[in-house]
Design an enzyme around this catalytic site. Structure first.
Site, short mmCIF file in Angstrom:
data_model
loop_
_atom_site.label_atom_id
_atom_site.label_comp_id
_atom_site.label_asym_id
_atom_site.label_seq_id
_atom_site.Cartn_x
_atom_site.Cartn_y
_atom_site.Cartn_z
N GLN A 1 22.75 -3.12 17.82
CA GLN A 1 21.98 -1.90 18.09
C GLN A 1 21.75 -1.13 16.77
O GLN A 1 21.73 -1.74 15.72
CB GLN A 1 22.66 -1.03 19.15
CG GLN A 1 22.59 -1.59 20.55
CD GLN A 1 23.58 -2.70 20.84
OE1 GLN A 1 24.76 -2.55 20.61
NE2 GLN A 1 23.11 -3.82 21.34
N GLY B 1 11.85 -9.19 25.60
CA GLY B 1 10.42 -9.48 25.42
C GLY B 1 9.53 -8.25 25.57
O GLY B 1 8.30 -8.35 25.48
N SER C 1 13.25 -7.37 2.18
CA SER C 1 12.90 -8.58 2.91
C SER C 1 11.38 -8.62 3.08
O SER C 1 10.77 -7.67 3.55
CB SER C 1 13.61 -8.57 4.26
OG SER C 1 13.20 -9.66 5.03
N GLY D 1 17.75 0.17 16.28
CA GLY D 1 17.96 -1.25 16.56
C GLY D 1 16.80 -2.12 16.10
O GLY D 1 15.75 -1.61 15.69
N ASP D 2 17.02 -3.44 16.11
CA ASP D 2 16.01 -4.43 15.73
C ASP D 2 15.50 -4.26 14.30
O ASP D 2 14.35 -4.56 14.00
CB ASP D 2 14.82 -4.39 16.72
CG ASP D 2 15.26 -4.64 18.14
OD1 ASP D 2 16.22 -5.42 18.33
OD2 ASP D 2 14.65 -4.07 19.06
N GLY E 1 19.87 -8.68 20.31
CA GLY E 1 19.10 -9.90 20.05
C GLY E 1 18.89 -9.97 18.55
O GLY E 1 18.10 -9.20 18.00
N HIS E 2 19.65 -10.82 17.90
CA HIS E 2 19.60 -10.90 16.43
C HIS E 2 18.93 -12.21 16.04
O HIS E 2 19.42 -13.29 16.37
CB HIS E 2 21.01 -10.80 15.84
CG HIS E 2 21.65 -9.47 16.08
ND1 HIS E 2 22.90 -9.15 15.64
CD2 HIS E 2 21.18 -8.36 16.70
CE1 HIS E 2 23.19 -7.90 15.99
NE2 HIS E 2 22.16 -7.41 16.65
N LYS F 1 18.91 -6.97 11.35
CA LYS F 1 20.33 -7.15 10.98
C LYS F 1 20.71 -8.63 10.97
O LYS F 1 21.46 -9.07 10.10
CB LYS F 1 21.22 -6.41 11.99
CG LYS F 1 20.99 -4.90 12.02
CD LYS F 1 21.78 -4.22 13.11
CE LYS F 1 21.37 -4.57 14.52
NZ LYS F 1 20.02 -4.13 14.92
P1 GDP Z 1 18.05 -7.29 14.76
O1 GDP Z 1 18.31 -7.02 16.19
O2 GDP Z 1 18.31 -6.10 13.90
O3 GDP Z 1 18.75 -8.52 14.25
O4 GDP Z 1 16.49 -7.59 14.63
P2 GDP Z 1 15.61 -8.51 15.62
O5 GDP Z 1 15.93 -9.91 15.38
O6 GDP Z 1 15.69 -8.00 17.00
O7 GDP Z 1 14.15 -8.13 15.13
C1 GDP Z 1 13.73 -8.35 13.82
C2 GDP Z 1 12.50 -9.27 13.87
O8 GDP Z 1 11.84 -9.23 12.61
C3 GDP Z 1 12.85 -10.73 14.07
O9 GDP Z 1 11.79 -11.33 14.77
C4 GDP Z 1 12.95 -11.28 12.67
O10 GDP Z 1 12.69 -12.67 12.60
C5 GDP Z 1 11.86 -10.51 11.98
N1 GDP Z 1 12.07 -10.21 10.55
C6 GDP Z 1 13.22 -9.90 9.90
N2 GDP Z 1 12.96 -9.58 8.62
C7 GDP Z 1 11.62 -9.69 8.46
C8 GDP Z 1 10.73 -9.46 7.36
O11 GDP Z 1 11.11 -9.06 6.27
N3 GDP Z 1 9.40 -9.67 7.60
C9 GDP Z 1 8.92 -10.08 8.80
N4 GDP Z 1 7.61 -10.23 8.92
N5 GDP Z 1 9.73 -10.30 9.85
C10 GDP Z 1 11.05 -10.11 9.68
P1 IMO Z 2 19.88 -5.14 18.51
O1 IMO Z 2 21.31 -5.44 18.20
C1 IMO Z 2 17.04 -2.32 20.24
C2 IMO Z 2 18.38 -0.08 23.73
C3 IMO Z 2 17.69 -0.35 25.06
C4 IMO Z 2 17.77 1.03 25.69
C5 IMO Z 2 19.15 1.52 25.25
C6 IMO Z 2 20.26 1.28 26.27
O2 IMO Z 2 19.05 -6.34 18.76
O3 IMO Z 2 19.30 -4.21 17.50
P2 IMO Z 2 21.58 -0.90 27.03
O4 IMO Z 2 21.11 -2.18 27.62
O5 IMO Z 2 22.30 -1.06 25.75
O6 IMO Z 2 22.34 -0.04 28.00
O7 IMO Z 2 20.24 -0.07 26.71
O8 IMO Z 2 19.45 0.80 24.05
N1 IMO Z 2 18.96 -1.26 23.07
C7 IMO Z 2 18.43 -1.83 21.98
N2 IMO Z 2 17.29 -1.56 21.32
N3 IMO Z 2 17.88 -3.28 19.80
C8 IMO Z 2 19.02 -3.55 20.43
O9 IMO Z 2 19.94 -4.41 19.95
C9 IMO Z 2 19.33 -2.83 21.61
N4 IMO Z 2 20.35 -2.87 22.49
C10 IMO Z 2 20.13 -1.89 23.37
O10 IMO Z 2 16.37 -0.77 24.88
O11 IMO Z 2 16.82 1.88 25.12
MG MG Z 3 17.32 -7.13 18.03
#
Ligand code: GDP
Ligand code: IMO
Ligand code: MG
Length: 421
Positions: A222, A300, A410, A11-12, A39-40, A15
């Site tokens: 995720q 957070g 990116s 995750g994170d 959290g996207h 995307k």
């Molecule tokens: P998602 O859940 O897969 O959509 O990812 P998140 O939004 O949770 O986490 C990605 C974080 O990295 C966010 O704070 C984005 O703004 C940041 N981000 C995405 N691409 C880049 C990149 O190429 N460089 C940097 N420095 N930050 C990025």
């Molecule tokens: P995005 O879409 C990262 C993790 C939680 C925990 C496990 C189970 O932003 O990538 P849950 O609340 O789903 O029952 O938690 O999955 N988790 C994520 N980790 N990015 C996410 O979403 C997540 N959504 C759930 O931290 O380990």
């Molecule tokens: Mg996220």
């Protein structure tokens, strides 16, 4: 062209940013699983949007967005998100559709999520406490309350009463205060009024879109390693982010997909508990966390950081049939002298290239690394040719190892900070 975007790690991966970019070529963007645990993040100019339930395509004002049947919807969270967008000048009316088959996250789901986590002590999963697990439990137990139940007050009331009666039996065992069905019904009846205009039979709608040869972009939440079937169970979420979830979570047939893009960070992060072989518990991990701003977009929480684990990504690519990779956050590795990539594990003296199903075995896996020379800078670069040679070597190796091209790189959080290769 119909595409799926799926997280290749835990995750994170970024995307949200990639989906926002690919939305240019799409007509309809669809979320198919998860809920407000996601959290996207999308950064446009000086503005940062964090989307939890609404597809990341919503920031393009002419696109339709769909929350599919596989998503679990917390109406309170949805309405907060709608307001956040409206305050920033993004109108979602007439272009956001919610599946009538999607399940509702109820207040007792959120509370049980927290209570069960606390009772697990050291073995807690580290969930987002958004009620996701308990809501999917009710879905599969066939007792869930669905979006379509909001269309009829009597049905909604009856379903809430039946559920609360059962839930209250458990409250004693957990030492919790009992829930008040009447209060929950009143709260949800108000939400229903606001949500009704968005409710559709999205299964027929999406199949119509497909038949009319419009472009569909499916947005996974995720990551593959959090998949309830294929991830690092039990430290997973309760849905299927991998390709199968896109079908069961929308009602689209398998023939819909022309392409699957995996989103992969240039390193690895994980939030929540569970084994993580390439985790860095030293200063390097802290450097990456600070430079990458690795703190959860939903909770957070500080994210655990480590080197890129290609055993993980190769497994994810296999699961969803990825045919391209978007690599994010390469800029975070700028200025690091030596960069490592995990290419296999050592397990009880043996070298293995797969992820053991048994958690206890995976926990014993030690990373075997290949080391790369670092580079000065990739940030502010907009073409592949500009990239330093050592960054190109890093990307080359990843492509060869996975047997998949890295089509997007990116180099920063903003929408335009991307190299298309
Ligand atoms: P998602 O859940 O897969 O959509 O990812 P998140 O939004 O949770 O986490 C990605 C974080 O990295 C966010 O704070 C984005 O703004 C940041 N981000 C995405 N691409 C880049 C990149 O190429 N460089 C940097 N420095 N930050 C990025
Ligand atoms: P995005 O879409 C990262 C993790 C939680 C925990 C496990 C189970 O932003 O990538 P849950 O609340 O789903 O029952 O938690 O999955 N988790 C994520 N980790 N990015 C996410 O979403 C997540 N959504 C759930 O931290 O380990
Ligand atoms: Mg996220």
């Amino acid at each position: 062209m119909n595409r799926l975007v799926v997280g290749a790690q835990w995750g994170d991966e970024g995307k949200g940013k990639i989906v926002d970019i690919l939305t240019h070529d799409a007509d309809v963007v669809v979320r198919y699983q998860g809920g407000s645990n996601a959290g996207h993040t999308v950064c446009i100019g000086d503005e940062t949007f964090i989307l939890h339930l609404i597809p990341s395509g919503i920031l393009h004002k002419d696109k339709i967005c769909v929350i599919g049947n596989g998503v679990v919807i917390d109406p309170k969270s949805f309405l907060e998100e709608k307001k956040m967008l409206e305050d920033l000048g993004i109108d979602i009316n007439e272009r956001l559709l919610i599946s009538e088959k999607a399940h509702l996250v109820m207040p007792y789901h959120r509370e049980f999520d927290a209570v069960k986590e606390n009772s697990l002590g050291d073995e807690k999963i580290g969930t987002t406490k958004r009620g996701i697990g308990p809501c999917y439990v009710d879905k599969h137990a066939r007792t869930g309350v669905r979006i379509c139940d909001m269309l009829d007050d009597d049905i909604l009331k009856r379903k809430i009463e039946t559920n609360v009666e059962e839930i209250n039996k458990l409250c004693d065992a957990y030492g919790m205060e009992k829930f008040d069905a009447g209060k929950i019904f009143e709260e949800y009846r108000q939400y229903a009024k606001e949500i009704k205009p968005y409710i559709r039979n999205t299964v027929y709608y999406l199949n119509g879109v497909f038949k009319n040869k419009k472009n569909i972009l499916l947005e996974g939440a995720q990551g593959s390693l959090l998949d309830v079937d294929f991830g690092t169970y039990p430290y997973v979420t309760s849905s299927n982010p991998t390709v199968g979830g896109a079908f069961s979570g929308t009602g689209l047939p398998y023939t819909v997909l022309d392409s699957v893009m995996g989103v992969m960070k240039a390193y690895t992060t994980r939030v929540g508990n569970g084994p993580f072989p390439s985790e860095l518990l030293d200063d390097m991990g802290e450097t990456i966390r600070q430079k990458g701003g690795e703190f959860g977009a939903t909770t957070g929480r500080p994210r655990r950081c480590g080197w890129l684990d290609l055993v993980v990504v190769k497994y994810a690519a296999m699961l969803s049939g990825m045919d391209s990779i978007a690599m994010t956050k390469i800029d975070v590795l700028d200025g690091i002298d030596e960069i490592k990539v995990c290419t296999s594990y050592e397990y009880e003296g043996r070298k293995i290239g797969f992820i053991p199903s048994q958690l206890e075995e995976f926990a014993k896996c030690k990373p075997i690394y290949k080391t790369f020379k670092g580079w000065e800078r990739t940030s502010d670069m907009y073409s592949y040719n500009e990239l330093p040679d050592s960054a190109k070597q890093y990307i080359d190796f990843i492509e060869k190892f996975l047997g998949i091209p890295v089509k997007m790189i990116s180099t920063g959080a903003k929408r335009d900070e991307v190299i298309v290769k």
